[in-house]
Motif scaffolding. Structure first.
Motif, short mmCIF file in Angstrom:
data_model
loop_
_atom_site.label_atom_id
_atom_site.label_comp_id
_atom_site.label_asym_id
_atom_site.label_seq_id
_atom_site.Cartn_x
_atom_site.Cartn_y
_atom_site.Cartn_z
N ASP A 1 0.83 -1.21 0.00
CA ASP A 1 0.00 0.00 0.00
C ASP A 1 0.86 1.26 0.00
O ASP A 1 0.55 2.24 -0.67
N THR A 2 1.95 1.22 0.75
CA THR A 2 2.87 2.37 0.80
C THR A 2 3.49 2.60 -0.57
O THR A 2 3.56 3.73 -1.05
N VAL A 3 3.93 1.52 -1.21
CA VAL A 3 4.53 1.63 -2.54
C VAL A 3 3.50 2.18 -3.53
O VAL A 3 3.79 3.12 -4.27
N ARG A 4 2.30 1.62 -3.50
CA ARG A 4 1.25 2.06 -4.42
C ARG A 4 0.94 3.55 -4.25
O ARG A 4 0.82 4.28 -5.23
N HIS A 5 0.83 4.00 -3.03
CA HIS A 5 0.51 5.40 -2.79
C HIS A 5 1.67 6.31 -3.19
O HIS A 5 1.45 7.39 -3.74
N PHE A 6 2.88 5.88 -2.93
CA PHE A 6 4.03 6.72 -3.25
C PHE A 6 4.19 6.88 -4.76
O PHE A 6 4.41 7.99 -5.25
N ILE A 7 4.08 5.79 -5.53
CA ILE A 7 4.36 5.89 -6.97
C ILE A 7 3.34 6.73 -7.73
O ILE A 7 3.62 7.16 -8.85
N VAL A 8 2.20 7.02 -7.11
CA VAL A 8 1.21 7.89 -7.76
C VAL A 8 1.13 9.27 -7.11
O VAL A 8 0.30 10.09 -7.47
N SER A 9 2.02 9.50 -6.18
CA SER A 9 2.06 10.79 -5.49
C SER A 9 2.59 11.88 -6.44
O SER A 9 3.38 11.61 -7.33
N ARG A 10 2.16 13.09 -6.21
CA ARG A 10 2.64 14.21 -7.02
C ARG A 10 3.79 14.96 -6.34
O ARG A 10 4.19 16.01 -6.82
N ASN A 11 4.32 14.42 -5.24
CA ASN A 11 5.42 15.14 -4.59
C ASN A 11 6.70 15.02 -5.41
O ASN A 11 6.82 14.17 -6.29
N GLN A 12 7.65 15.88 -5.13
CA GLN A 12 8.88 15.95 -5.92
C GLN A 12 9.66 14.66 -5.92
O GLN A 12 10.21 14.26 -6.95
N ASP A 13 9.75 14.00 -4.78
CA ASP A 13 10.51 12.75 -4.70
C ASP A 13 9.89 11.68 -5.59
O ASP A 13 10.59 10.96 -6.29
N ALA A 14 8.58 11.57 -5.56
CA ALA A 14 7.91 10.57 -6.39
C ALA A 14 8.08 10.89 -7.87
O ALA A 14 8.38 10.00 -8.68
#
Length: 117
Positions: A59-72
């Motif tokens: 779930d953490t991976v899924r949420h991160f890879i679709v995040s719009r933050n700079q790191d993602a």
């Protein structure tokens, strides 16, 4: 400023996130790719960032890879997921549709942006 290329990568990773929900083992397969990359000399920091991310719950991976933050956004450029045959977008029509959607989204956000007067 988000580019069309960044939006295409985001669209692609939204598809990946759906596939991970169906098959969390995709993360393990991506982790193996990153492990192989990390064994090579002179690896860049993104390899180790992916290694750390892929060690997280799905779930953490899924949420991160679709995040719009700079790191993602930055990490999507070096994503291991397109290296997985089952996640590779080989269909030209699908790729064109993704690019069309990304360009359309870019135009709609710039046309509604307030003017800088």
């Amino acid at each position: 400023m988000e580019t069309t290329d960044d939006r295409v990568k985001l669209i692609y990773h939204r598809l990946v996130a759906r596939e991970i929900r169906r098959d969390p083992a995709l993360i393990e397969r991506a982790r193996k790719i990153v492990e192989e990359l990390s064994a090579k000399p002179n690896q860049r920091s993104h390899v180790f960032e992916w290694k750390a991310l892929l060690a997280q719950p799905s779930d953490t991976v899924r949420h991160f890879i679709v995040s719009r933050n700079q790191d993602a956004t930055r990490l999507r450029i070096t994503s291991p997921f397109p290296m997985l045959p089952e996640l590779s977008v080989q269909d030209e029509q699908t790729r064109r549709r993704m690019w069309r959607k990304a360009r359309k989204h870019g135009r709609s956000t710039t046309s509604t942006a307030p003017s800088a007067l």
